[in-house]
Design an enzyme around this catalytic site. Structure first.
Site, short mmCIF file in Angstrom:
data_model
loop_
_atom_site.label_atom_id
_atom_site.label_comp_id
_atom_site.label_asym_id
_atom_site.label_seq_id
_atom_site.Cartn_x
_atom_site.Cartn_y
_atom_site.Cartn_z
N THR A 73 1.00 -1.31 0.21
CA THR A 73 -0.24 0.06 0.07
C THR A 73 0.80 1.32 -0.01
O THR A 73 0.50 2.25 -0.86
CB THR A 73 -0.77 0.14 1.22
OG1 THR A 73 -1.90 -1.09 0.96
CG2 THR A 73 -1.64 1.30 1.26
N ASN A 152 -6.22 -10.42 -6.21
CA ASN A 152 -6.36 -10.81 -4.96
C ASN A 152 -7.58 -11.64 -4.58
O ASN A 152 -7.71 -12.33 -3.76
CB ASN A 152 -6.10 -9.70 -3.82
CG ASN A 152 -6.96 -8.48 -4.06
OD1 ASN A 152 -6.91 -7.79 -5.35
ND2 ASN A 152 -7.82 -8.20 -3.19
N GLN A 180 0.24 -10.47 -4.87
CA GLN A 180 -0.20 -11.64 -4.78
C GLN A 180 0.54 -12.87 -5.60
O GLN A 180 0.43 -13.87 -5.33
CB GLN A 180 -1.69 -12.01 -5.33
CG GLN A 180 -2.75 -11.17 -4.45
CD GLN A 180 -2.74 -11.74 -2.81
OE1 GLN A 180 -2.45 -13.07 -2.79
NE2 GLN A 180 -3.34 -11.16 -1.97
N ALA A 201 5.77 -8.57 2.35
CA ALA A 201 6.18 -9.81 2.88
C ALA A 201 5.29 -11.10 3.57
O ALA A 201 5.22 -11.98 3.56
CB ALA A 201 7.23 -9.64 3.92
N THR A 241 13.72 5.36 10.38
CA THR A 241 14.40 4.19 10.77
C THR A 241 14.19 2.88 10.19
O THR A 241 12.87 2.71 10.44
CB THR A 241 14.43 4.22 12.29
OG1 THR A 241 14.76 5.26 12.88
CG2 THR A 241 15.38 3.11 12.83
N CYS A 322 -8.96 -5.92 2.65
CA CYS A 322 -9.07 -4.26 2.72
C CYS A 322 -10.34 -3.75 2.83
O CYS A 322 -10.25 -2.53 2.95
CB CYS A 322 -7.91 -3.54 1.92
SG CYS A 322 -6.06 -4.36 2.12
#
Length: 390
Positions: A73, A152, A180, A201, A241, A322
């Site tokens: 996203t 998806n 996907q 991931a 970071t 989603c």
């Protein structure tokens, strides 16, 4: 009753090997990857470099072409907004597809309000694109084509190699949401000239909250401004970071990806048994080229939400994770010409390498009993069996 998880297109179980790789960077080697002045900072930096190398090797690209972020996203927002801004002098026209993920469609809707023209390509009843229509839609002011690799919800796989070649011939950037696809299908980016690609991931047994962008190194570099300002992390594309443990998990998860033939065998068995034991079902996109693990089935004259409520021990989905809180029917099925009634009657089953045949058999048996029970109490089903409705 044992728990059965068949919602792997929403997210996957983390692989124990991935967790083992991550743990040292949550415990002993907890340094900031930008803190190169001391040992544990350097250890973190080296771990990130290794993860970048693992992913680059899997895609057959350069390490420098892989950039980490929080997932697809963020990648979609970075690319669509960034390209619209950086290439405004060349043109303000983009092309995408009606069945794209909501992250793409919502971002495109916002870009339209700022003056970008979007062409939304339709699909046929199987969810497939017309490549001639794509070719005809590319204009001199087209700056980007954004097409997902695999859907998806339906699992339909688009011919991304052909699309990439079309874009290359027309000198238009091709951005591919491969969320996907990655981890389920082979992907050699040296052979397929995709310009920009995004992945997450948690779709291939890695941790949530991490993914990345592949941005092809070209003679004329692709210009994408940063979405998140801050330090100069990730070549200045994403400040902040680095999430070292998750990045380590992402690299490890992709490194150990293997393609398990039993996934498609179990998916096909699931479909065969549903056809055999449950009348009046429709397998969406059955004739299309689909992901090995995905099937999207309509159980006519009954709502998918009723079935899922009656099967609390089985994790299923009625569409994209989603958009599962929305009351609207699946936009993917609507684009395929499916009626509202059949869209609301549809459930997605998505398997993984951890799915067993016993789980598939148990699911079909429980599903058949549940559908029969719910239909027997349904006035709509009674009208259908009496021949009063289709």
């Amino acid at each position: 009753m044992s728990w059965i998880y068949l919602d792997n297109n929403a997210t996957t179980k983390i692989d124990p090997k991935v967790l083992d790789a991550m743990l040292p960077f949550l415990k002993e080697s907890y340094g900031n990857a930008s803190s190169m002045q001391h040992r544990i900072g350097r250890e973190a930096s080296q771990a990130v470099a290794l993860a970048r190398q693992q992913i680059a090797q899997k895609f057959d690209v350069k390490d420098s072409e892989i950039l980490f972020n929080s997932g697809a996203t963020e990648g979609i927002n970075t690319v669509l907004r960034g390209i619209a801004n950086a290439y405004a002098q060349k043109g303000k026209h983009m092309i995408t597809c009606q069945t794209e993920h909501k992250a793409v469609l919502s971002t495109c809707a916002q870009l339209e309000r700022s003056g970008i023209e979007i062409t939304y390509l339709p699909v046929n009843q199987n969810g497939e694109l017309d490549l001639q229509l794509l070719l005809d839609s590319i204009r001199p002011d087209t700056i980007l084509v954004c097409i997902m690799a695999a859907n998806n919800e339906s699992g339909v796989m688009h011919p991304i190699s052909t699309i990439a070649n079309i874009c290359q011939e027309k000198d238009v950037l091709f951005f591919c949401d491969a969320t996907q696809w990655v981890g389920k299908q082979e992907l050699n980016l040296k052979q397929i000239p995709i310009d920009i690609l995004t992945f997450s991931a948690h779709k291939f047994h890695g941790p949530k909250g991490v993914g990345g962008l592949y941005i092809r190194r070209k003679r004329k570099p692709i210009q994408i401004p940063s979405l998140i300002s801050g330090g100069q992390q990730e070549n200045g594309l994403r400040g902040g970071t680095l999430n070292v443990p998750n990045i380590v998990g992402c690299g490890k998860a992709l490194e150990i990806v293997d393609f398990h033939p039993q996934i498609q065998q179990y998916r096909d068995y699931l479909e065969e048994q549903i056809k055999l034991k449950i009348p009046q079902i429709i397998i969406h996109s059955e004739q299309a080229k689909r992901l090995d693990n995905t099937t999207f089935v309509a159980f006519r004259h009954i709502k998918a939400t009723e079935i899922m409520t009656a099967l609390p021990h089985v994790a299923l989905a009625s569409g994209s994770a989603c958009t599962s809180g929305l009351l609207d029917p699946s936009h993917v099925l609507k684009a395929m010409g499916v009626s509202n009634d059949e869209a609301f009657a549809s459930m997605r089953f998505s398997l993984s390498k951890f799915t067993t045949k016993a789980e598939v058999e148990q699911t079909v048996n429980d599903l058949a009993e549940t559908v029969q029970r719910l239909r027997s109490a349904s006035p709509i089903w009674q009208l259908y069996t009496a021949g009063l409705i289709n």
